[in-house]
Design a protein around this motif. Sequence first.
Motif, mmCIF file in Angstrom:
data_model
loop_
_atom_site.group_PDB
_atom_site.id
_atom_site.type_symbol
_atom_site.label_atom_id
_atom_site.label_comp_id
_atom_site.label_asym_id
_atom_site.label_seq_id
_atom_site.Cartn_x
_atom_site.Cartn_y
_atom_site.Cartn_z
ATOM 1 N N ASP A 1 0.816 -1.221 0.000
ATOM 2 C CA ASP A 1 0.000 0.000 0.000
ATOM 3 C C ASP A 1 0.851 1.274 0.000
ATOM 4 O OD1 ASP A 1 -2.314 -1.350 -0.090
ATOM 5 O OD2 ASP A 1 -3.051 -0.762 1.890
ATOM 6 N N HIS A 2 2.134 1.148 0.337
ATOM 7 C CA HIS A 2 2.959 2.355 0.424
ATOM 8 C C HIS A 2 3.271 2.857 -0.983
ATOM 9 C CE1 HIS A 2 5.118 5.115 2.988
ATOM 10 N NE2 HIS A 2 6.085 5.139 2.091
ATOM 11 N N LEU A 3 3.281 4.197 -1.133
ATOM 12 C CA LEU A 3 3.342 4.771 -2.481
ATOM 13 C C LEU A 3 4.704 5.350 -2.854
ATOM 14 C CD1 LEU A 3 -0.124 6.600 -2.569
ATOM 15 C CD2 LEU A 3 0.522 4.507 -3.763
ATOM 16 N N GLN A 4 5.676 5.305 -1.958
ATOM 17 C CA GLN A 4 6.952 5.924 -2.303
ATOM 18 C C GLN A 4 8.116 5.042 -1.859
ATOM 19 O OE1 GLN A 4 8.698 7.428 -4.344
ATOM 20 N NE2 GLN A 4 8.064 9.582 -4.086
ATOM 21 N N GLU A 5 9.173 5.031 -2.685
ATOM 22 C CA GLU A 5 10.410 4.338 -2.348
ATOM 23 C C GLU A 5 11.189 5.175 -1.331
ATOM 24 O OE1 GLU A 5 11.609 1.471 -4.006
ATOM 25 O OE2 GLU A 5 9.683 1.288 -5.007
ATOM 26 N N SER A 6 12.345 4.661 -0.931
ATOM 27 C CA SER A 6 13.180 5.396 0.026
ATOM 28 C C SER A 6 13.983 6.466 -0.694
ATOM 29 C CB SER A 6 14.166 4.450 0.716
ATOM 30 O OG SER A 6 13.502 3.405 1.365
ATOM 31 N N CYS A 7 13.796 7.713 -0.254
ATOM 32 C CA CYS A 7 14.721 8.762 -0.689
ATOM 33 C C CYS A 7 15.938 8.708 0.219
ATOM 34 C CB CYS A 7 14.057 10.132 -0.607
ATOM 35 S SG CYS A 7 15.162 11.498 -0.951
ATOM 36 N N ARG B 1 7.084 17.074 -3.918
ATOM 37 C CA ARG B 1 6.492 16.165 -4.900
ATOM 38 C C ARG B 1 6.955 14.736 -4.643
ATOM 39 N NH1 ARG B 1 6.836 17.532 -10.850
ATOM 40 N NH2 ARG B 1 9.003 18.152 -10.573
ATOM 41 N N CYS B 2 7.974 14.604 -3.796
ATOM 42 C CA CYS B 2 8.460 13.259 -3.444
ATOM 43 C C CYS B 2 7.603 12.725 -2.296
ATOM 44 C CB CYS B 2 9.926 13.349 -3.046
ATOM 45 S SG CYS B 2 10.643 11.785 -2.550
ATOM 46 N N ASP B 3 7.426 13.559 -1.257
ATOM 47 C CA ASP B 3 6.525 13.223 -0.157
ATOM 48 C C ASP B 3 5.184 13.916 -0.423
ATOM 49 O OD1 ASP B 3 8.455 11.825 1.742
ATOM 50 O OD2 ASP B 3 9.509 13.683 1.310
ATOM 51 N N ARG C 1 1.530 7.579 3.773
ATOM 52 C CA ARG C 1 1.627 6.642 2.658
ATOM 53 C C ARG C 1 2.617 7.098 1.591
ATOM 54 N NH1 ARG C 1 -3.569 4.757 -0.972
ATOM 55 N NH2 ARG C 1 -2.618 2.818 -1.635
ATOM 56 N N ARG C 2 2.882 8.396 1.554
ATOM 57 C CA ARG C 2 3.813 8.927 0.548
ATOM 58 C C ARG C 2 5.206 9.200 1.113
ATOM 59 N NH1 ARG C 2 2.721 9.685 -4.221
ATOM 60 N NH2 ARG C 2 4.752 10.639 -4.399
ATOM 61 N N CYS C 3 5.434 8.820 2.361
ATOM 62 C CA CYS C 3 6.702 9.169 3.014
ATOM 63 C C CYS C 3 7.893 8.495 2.336
ATOM 64 C CB CYS C 3 6.645 8.753 4.488
ATOM 65 S SG CYS C 3 8.200 9.054 5.351
#
Lengths: 64, 432
Positions: B80-86, B305-307, B406-408
């Motif tokens: 469900d998570h929407l972002q990879e690790s920055c 825009r990343c988070d 979810r976008r973290c």
Amino acid sequence: MTGNRVWLCHRCQREMVPQKTDFGYLGHSFYADILACPECGLVLIPEELAKGRIAEVEMQLEDK
Amino acid sequence: MSREWPQATASVCPVCLKRIPAQRVRTGDAVFLRKACEAHGSFESVLWRGHVDVDDWTGPRAEPPPGNPRCPTECGLCPDHLQESCCVLLEVTGRCNLACRFCFAAGDRGEEPTLAWLKTALRQLAQPGQTLVQLSGGEPILRDDLPEVVAAAREAGCRYVQLNSNGIRLAEDPGYMRELAEAGLSFVFMQFDGTEDDIAVRLRGRPLLALKQRAIEHCAAQNVGVTLVPTLVPGVNTDSIGEILRFAVARAPAVRGVHFQPVSYFGRMPAVPTDGMRFTLDELLAAIGVQAGEVIDAGHLRPSRCDHPLCGFHGDFVVAPAGGRLIPLTPRRSAECGCGGGPVTAERNREFVGRRWQRPSPAGGDIAGGDLRDMGVFLRRVETHGFTVTAMAFQDAGNLDLERLRRCSLHVFDQGRRVPFCAHYLSAWGSR
């Protein structure tokens, strides 16, 4: 590549000559010595400039 | 642009941390998070005060909270998570040489990890050539073997190694700073709450300004960039935002930027927060404009825009050759929509921040007085004197919004799992 070739302005048939030219790009003002028609002012952006410094500038101005 | 209000999302009860439904409610130009726990009652936290139109800021984004019912209590990145690790944060110690009023990491951190344990963790978390690892704590430089940890991060393939530090040992021990640089440290995120010692005394318990200045000098001597990280607390240093920016810009290129963090309430905190104890992102935007308008045009600060856009903003600048002023590189927010396009990948964000926070090799020289209209001068100046102004609004048990979580893209490495920062440090406020 522009190399040592002679470029003619298609419209004026004048030989294009290096000229300090101001231009705007992505909201910033720059100048560069590029070929321009002494008659009508048409400029030629050579491939090495477009793929070189202009591309680098674009990368730096790209929003993250 | 307007969106429908109220907006359904999910949060947690700040007392028991049970997942509960929540709503973002717009009242005039302000936005609040409202929620109710069957056992512990109703709660409301301010999210936005209306200095900037919230619909323009967030844009036409419609991401429901994650459906996984175990979010966030059993968190580790799930489908469900929407972002990879920055950035991946690794705690290297629980020890600290300060006792701050506010600290996200003030809980019981258990035993000190061994160097062997850290090396294993770094091998597990690193994606060679990509990872930005933040060595954090506690105060990481209390470890005498930190240079070996930095070297291990490099050996594991980390692209950037960031040190999160209060700077005290960097000031007191320049030899140690040199060891860290030689081991491959990329840049330092340094706690920096203001230009007056009174602020440090109130937040950190002792005067620190002279130490911070020395720490910056010692980092500069090793060509290691420093980004200043103020924790903004209403009534303590929210009137010092302009001074902080002026201080930072005057110390470029050693200082690469300022990363503001409005206070959030997890870990150690003096009291359960009221809305008056919060400082919202849009208040920060307005304060930058009012307090530092001659240094920076806050209209160029853009939503993350990343988070999630409610979690942060960024602006990319270059310090003017004459000094004292930031020339914007990022375009202005438009009147219709400040969102600036859709989400970007964590990788793109990481490359952006990495190239700004890391100082270039001094071999290329420094262009102090050149004409920025010359593209060669411009490119070198951006490399040497690029400057970022960024902010991150962490979420706590009071204002946690699972749509945002979810976008973290900032993830804490915890026993093999990657856990979004605000889920990892989430702590209950106890009975009211």
